[in-house]
Design a protein around this motif. Structure first.
Motif, PDB file in Angstrom:
ATOM      1  N   ASP A  18      50.335  42.232  40.154  1.00 26.15           N
ATOM      2  CA  ASP A  18      49.917  41.607  38.420  1.00 26.15           C
ATOM      3  C   ASP A  18      48.689  42.023  38.266  1.00 26.15           C
ATOM      4  O   ASP A  18      48.045  41.681  36.922  1.00 26.15           O
ATOM      5  CB  ASP A  18      49.754  39.848  38.255  1.00 26.15           C
ATOM      6  N   GLY A  19      47.957  43.240  39.139  1.00 31.40           N
ATOM      7  CA  GLY A  19      47.400  44.054  38.499  1.00 31.40           C
ATOM      8  C   GLY A  19      45.711  43.336  39.435  1.00 31.40           C
ATOM      9  O   GLY A  19      45.904  43.322  40.353  1.00 31.40           O
ATOM     10  N   LEU A  20      44.512  43.815  39.216  1.00 29.38           N
ATOM     11  CA  LEU A  20      43.644  42.766  39.783  1.00 29.38           C
ATOM     12  C   LEU A  20      43.388  41.687  39.656  1.00 29.38           C
ATOM     13  O   LEU A  20      42.208  41.458  40.351  1.00 29.38           O
ATOM     14  CB  LEU A  20      41.982  44.087  39.016  1.00 29.38           C
ATOM     15  N   SER A  21      43.516  40.688  38.536  1.00 27.39           N
ATOM     16  CA  SER A  21      43.432  39.898  38.545  1.00 27.39           C
ATOM     17  C   SER A  21      44.332  39.007  39.659  1.00 27.39           C
ATOM     18  O   SER A  21      45.272  38.706  39.607  1.00 27.39           O
ATOM     19  CB  SER A  21      43.528  39.147  37.223  1.00 27.39           C
ATOM     20  N   VAL A  22      44.107  38.810  40.428  1.00 26.08           N
ATOM     21  CA  VAL A  22      44.256  37.631  41.688  1.00 26.08           C
ATOM     22  C   VAL A  22      44.134  36.041  41.475  1.00 26.08           C
ATOM     23  O   VAL A  22      43.218  35.616  41.248  1.00 26.08           O
ATOM     24  CB  VAL A  22      43.876  37.915  43.118  1.00 26.08           C
ATOM     25  N   GLN A  23      45.775  35.825  40.888  1.00 29.30           N
ATOM     26  CA  GLN A  23      46.270  34.324  41.016  1.00 29.30           C
ATOM     27  C   GLN A  23      46.188  33.583  41.014  1.00 29.30           C
ATOM     28  O   GLN A  23      47.743  34.301  41.882  1.00 29.30           O
ATOM     29  CB  GLN A  23      45.891  34.344  38.833  1.00 29.30           C
ATOM     30  N   GLY A  24      46.312  31.916  41.507  1.00 25.68           N
ATOM     31  CA  GLY A  24      47.702  31.184  41.668  1.00 25.68           C
ATOM     32  C   GLY A  24      47.618  31.651  43.742  1.00 25.68           C
ATOM     33  O   GLY A  24      46.556  31.673  44.420  1.00 25.68           O
ATOM     34  N   PHE A  57      51.443  42.200  47.216  1.00 28.36           N
ATOM     35  CA  PHE A  57      51.222  40.400  46.563  1.00 28.36           C
ATOM     36  C   PHE A  57      50.825  40.663  46.418  1.00 28.36           C
ATOM     37  O   PHE A  57      50.956  39.738  44.996  1.00 28.36           O
ATOM     38  CB  PHE A  57      52.774  39.263  47.640  1.00 28.36           C
ATOM     39  N   ALA A  58      49.787  40.841  46.722  1.00 24.86           N
ATOM     40  CA  ALA A  58      48.302  40.277  45.877  1.00 24.86           C
ATOM     41  C   ALA A  58      48.122  40.374  44.562  1.00 24.86           C
ATOM     42  O   ALA A  58      47.498  40.004  43.755  1.00 24.86           O
ATOM     43  CB  ALA A  58      47.158  40.102  46.863  1.00 24.86           C
ATOM     44  N   PHE A  59      48.832  42.214  44.844  1.00 27.06           N
ATOM     45  CA  PHE A  59      47.885  43.236  43.980  1.00 27.06           C
ATOM     46  C   PHE A  59      49.448  43.276  43.090  1.00 27.06           C
ATOM     47  O   PHE A  59      48.930  44.282  41.870  1.00 27.06           O
ATOM     48  CB  PHE A  59      47.618  44.080  44.033  1.00 27.06           C
ATOM     49  N   GLY A  79      50.848  43.791  56.671  1.00 32.32           N
ATOM     50  CA  GLY A  79      49.369  43.858  55.767  1.00 32.32           C
ATOM     51  C   GLY A  79      49.726  44.663  54.452  1.00 32.32           C
ATOM     52  O   GLY A  79      49.237  43.852  53.755  1.00 32.32           O
ATOM     53  N   LEU A  80      50.310  45.579  54.381  1.00 31.36           N
ATOM     54  CA  LEU A  80      50.825  46.054  53.096  1.00 31.36           C
ATOM     55  C   LEU A  80      51.576  45.657  52.203  1.00 31.36           C
ATOM     56  O   LEU A  80      51.025  45.509  50.556  1.00 31.36           O
ATOM     57  CB  LEU A  80      50.896  47.304  53.095  1.00 31.36           C
ATOM     58  N   GLY A  94      47.728  36.641  49.976  1.00 31.77           N
ATOM     59  CA  GLY A  94      47.880  38.022  50.127  1.00 31.77           C
ATOM     60  C   GLY A  94      46.950  39.165  50.552  1.00 31.77           C
ATOM     61  O   GLY A  94      46.720  39.626  51.077  1.00 31.77           O
ATOM     62  N   LEU A  95      45.662  38.122  50.222  1.00 28.70           N
ATOM     63  CA  LEU A  95      44.615  38.682  50.507  1.00 28.70           C
ATOM     64  C   LEU A  95      44.377  39.514  52.110  1.00 28.70           C
ATOM     65  O   LEU A  95      43.887  40.130  52.918  1.00 28.70           O
ATOM     66  CB  LEU A  95      43.296  38.901  50.049  1.00 28.70           C
ATOM     67  N   THR A  96      45.227  38.097  52.904  1.00 26.03           N
ATOM     68  CA  THR A  96      44.882  38.414  54.539  1.00 26.03           C
ATOM     69  C   THR A  96      46.083  39.601  55.093  1.00 26.03           C
ATOM     70  O   THR A  96      45.484  39.608  56.156  1.00 26.03           O
ATOM     71  CB  THR A  96      45.840  36.878  54.532  1.00 26.03           C
ATOM     72  N   GLY A  97      46.991  40.065  53.704  1.00 19.53           N
ATOM     73  CA  GLY A  97      47.296  41.713  54.826  1.00 19.53           C
ATOM     74  C   GLY A  97      45.715  41.917  55.254  1.00 19.53           C
ATOM     75  O   GLY A  97      45.820  43.262  55.913  1.00 19.53           O
TER      76      GLY A  97
END
Length: 77
Positions: free
Chosen positions: A27-33, A23-25, A17-18, A38-41
């Protein structure tokens, strides 16, 4: 909700999960592509925290060790 996640399963869910959230974040708070995947974590972290997995409940699976009776007659968890 019944507890159906064992200790090893809980630790694996926390680590994965971590890693997925990182992985999701990355590049910062903008989750793209594909980073949204990764938010499934967060789901893994929540199920690890509550030690209960709805999918395990539906399938009748439990990775939690059964309660054992010790020699003194007390239950061990």
């Amino acid at each position: 909700m019944p507890k159906n996640i064992g200790m090893i399963d809980q630790y694996v869910r926390i680590v994965l999960g971590l890693a997925l959230v990182a992985f999701a974040f990355q590049d910062g708070l903008s989750v793209q592509g594909w980073h949204w995947a990764g938010l499934t974590g967060f789901v893994l972290l929540l199920t690890a925290f509550f030690r209960s997995c709805p999918a395990y409940s539906v399938l009748g699976i439990s990775s939690r060790a059964a309660h054992r009776r010790s020699e003194a007659g007390r239950f061990e968890i």
